[in-house]
Design a protein around this motif. Structure first.
Motif, short mmCIF file in Angstrom:
data_model
loop_
_atom_site.label_atom_id
_atom_site.label_comp_id
_atom_site.label_asym_id
_atom_site.label_seq_id
_atom_site.Cartn_x
_atom_site.Cartn_y
_atom_site.Cartn_z
N GLN A 98 -4.46 37.88 -9.43
CA GLN A 98 -4.78 37.05 -10.59
C GLN A 98 -5.89 36.03 -10.31
N GLY A 99 -6.36 35.99 -9.06
CA GLY A 99 -7.41 35.05 -8.70
C GLY A 99 -6.92 33.63 -8.52
N LEU A 100 -5.62 33.45 -8.22
CA LEU A 100 -5.05 32.12 -8.08
C LEU A 100 -4.94 31.68 -6.62
N VAL A 101 -5.06 32.63 -5.68
CA VAL A 101 -5.21 32.30 -4.27
C VAL A 101 -6.42 33.06 -3.74
N ARG A 102 -6.97 32.60 -2.64
CA ARG A 102 -8.21 33.18 -2.12
C ARG A 102 -7.93 34.56 -1.51
N ALA A 103 -8.62 35.55 -1.99
CA ALA A 103 -8.44 36.92 -1.49
C ALA A 103 -8.75 36.98 0.00
N GLY A 104 -7.91 37.71 0.75
CA GLY A 104 -8.13 37.90 2.17
C GLY A 104 -7.64 36.77 3.05
N SER A 105 -7.05 35.71 2.46
CA SER A 105 -6.62 34.57 3.28
C SER A 105 -5.14 34.61 3.65
N LYS A 106 -4.40 35.59 3.15
CA LYS A 106 -2.96 35.65 3.36
C LYS A 106 -2.61 35.85 4.83
N VAL A 107 -1.63 35.06 5.31
CA VAL A 107 -1.11 35.17 6.67
C VAL A 107 0.41 35.28 6.59
N ASP A 108 0.99 36.33 7.16
CA ASP A 108 2.44 36.49 7.18
C ASP A 108 3.04 35.59 8.26
N LEU A 109 4.13 34.91 7.92
CA LEU A 109 4.72 33.92 8.82
C LEU A 109 6.10 34.31 9.34
N ALA A 110 6.95 34.87 8.48
CA ALA A 110 8.34 35.10 8.89
C ALA A 110 8.99 36.13 7.98
N ARG A 111 10.04 36.75 8.53
CA ARG A 111 10.86 37.69 7.76
C ARG A 111 12.20 37.04 7.47
N SER A 112 12.71 37.26 6.27
CA SER A 112 13.97 36.65 5.86
C SER A 112 14.89 37.70 5.26
N GLN A 113 16.18 37.40 5.26
CA GLN A 113 17.16 38.27 4.63
C GLN A 113 18.08 37.45 3.72
N ILE A 114 18.80 38.16 2.87
CA ILE A 114 19.71 37.51 1.93
C ILE A 114 21.07 37.35 2.59
N GLY A 115 21.66 36.18 2.44
CA GLY A 115 22.98 35.91 3.00
C GLY A 115 23.95 35.41 1.94
N MET A 116 25.19 35.18 2.38
CA MET A 116 26.25 34.77 1.47
C MET A 116 27.04 33.61 2.07
N VAL A 117 27.47 32.69 1.21
CA VAL A 117 28.32 31.58 1.64
C VAL A 117 29.55 31.48 0.74
N VAL A 118 30.58 30.84 1.30
CA VAL A 118 31.75 30.42 0.53
C VAL A 118 31.95 28.92 0.78
N ARG A 119 32.79 28.32 0.02
CA ARG A 119 33.07 26.89 0.20
C ARG A 119 33.72 26.67 1.56
N ALA A 120 33.40 25.57 2.22
CA ALA A 120 33.98 25.27 3.53
C ALA A 120 35.50 25.27 3.45
N GLY A 121 36.13 25.99 4.37
CA GLY A 121 37.58 26.08 4.39
C GLY A 121 38.14 27.27 3.65
N ALA A 122 37.33 27.91 2.81
CA ALA A 122 37.80 29.08 2.07
C ALA A 122 37.79 30.30 2.97
N GLU A 123 38.59 31.28 2.62
CA GLU A 123 38.64 32.53 3.38
C GLU A 123 37.32 33.28 3.23
N LYS A 124 36.82 33.81 4.32
CA LYS A 124 35.57 34.57 4.27
C LYS A 124 35.89 36.03 3.91
N PRO A 125 35.34 36.52 2.83
CA PRO A 125 35.58 37.94 2.49
C PRO A 125 34.81 38.87 3.43
N ASP A 126 35.31 40.07 3.54
CA ASP A 126 34.62 41.10 4.34
C ASP A 126 33.43 41.62 3.55
N ILE A 127 32.24 41.52 4.12
CA ILE A 127 31.05 42.12 3.49
C ILE A 127 30.33 43.01 4.49
#
Length: 268
Positions: A98-127
């Motif tokens: 879209q021309g909103l960032v400079r073409a060719g300037s992108k630098v990859d920094l890190a890989r991430s994954q999706i995780g899950m939480v429950v309230r502290a003290g609650a039983e953790k379900p099997d996933i």
């Protein structure tokens, strides 16, 4: 010429010469727009960069995706200033088209994954398996997810892939993130959602919740966080220095502590 004036003139010449010889840029205010997933690592790295470079980072937060007026794409389309943009890499690719960032300037920094939480003290379900994860979704009384990349994937793709979209839509809640909103973990910590999903980096250091783990590998969506120069970058030298620093091995330990996998020296 008076002696004091000559001394000041000489001193000024020395300073200019030093800049020319070293290639150093004068101290600058660098406008940074950043999404939540990389913010934990970034906030730890800011002081080190400012000390070593002399530049000052002026930070604005917002989601990588979504229809919020605070989302980074929305901000850029309105003409808000950004020397550096740090967000989900696929979104940077879209901004480049879209021309909103400079073409060719992108630098990859890190890989991430999706995780899950429950309230502290609650039983953790099997996933630990796809079937177990599906049961956890069906058994949960309420589910919270973000309004950015992980939540969009969960609500528009993963629910359908698992065949549970109709059964969990009514008990799922999209949480508007910072700056005016809050992390998914805060909603779970208050007991307003039984389980919550977001990037691991946004969950593992949150208070009031217990990190259950990442969703199964077969369902996982790896997300790459990247940085790029804004198309209307005002401080290109200082902004380029920040990109090099964030992608360097020096930044890798902080990125790891934030629950992300650094890419410096590793490629993809």
């Amino acid at each position: 010429m008076k002696q004091k004036s000559f001394a000041r003139w000489s001193s000024s010449l020395v300073g200019v010469a030093a800049l020319l010889i070293t290639g150093a840029a004068p101290a600058a205010d660098v406008q940074v727009m950043i999404s939540a997933g990389f913010y934990q690592a970034y906030s730890e790295l800011v002081p080190a960069f400012e000390r070593s470079s002399g530049h000052r980072l002026v930070t604005t937060r917002g989601p990588s995706l979504g229809d919020s007026p605070e989302a980074i794409p929305s901000r850029l389309k309105r003409g808000e200033p950004a020397d550096v943009v740090i967000m989900v890499g696929a979104s940077i690719d879209d901004l480049s088209r879209q021309g909103l960032v400079r073409a060719g300037s992108k630098v990859d920094l890190a890989r991430s994954q999706i995780g899950m939480v429950v309230r502290a003290g609650a039983e953790k379900p099997d996933i630990g398996s796809v079937d177990a994860f599906r049961r956890a979704l069906l058994n949960a009384k309420s589910i919270a997810y973000s309004d950015s990349a992980s939540g969009i994937y969960l609500s528009t793709t993963l629910y359908t892939k698992l065949g549970v979209a109709d059964r969990v839509a009514g008990k799922s809640r999209k949480v508007r993130g910072p700056p005016s909103g809050e992390p998914v973990a805060a909603v779970v910590a208050r007991g307003e959602a039984e389980i919550g999903f977001q990037q691991v980096s946004e969950l593992i250091h949150a208070s009031g919740v217990t990190f259950v783990g990442t969703i199964p590998a077969e369902l996982q969506q790896d997300t790459f966080f990247s940085a790029a120069l804004g198309d209307a970058v005002r401080q290109p030298e200082a902004a380029g220095a920040l990109l090099r620093f964030l992608a360097s091995s020096e930044a890798a330990p902080a990125i790891s502590r934030a629950g992300l996998a650094p890419l410096s020296g590793l490629g993809r």
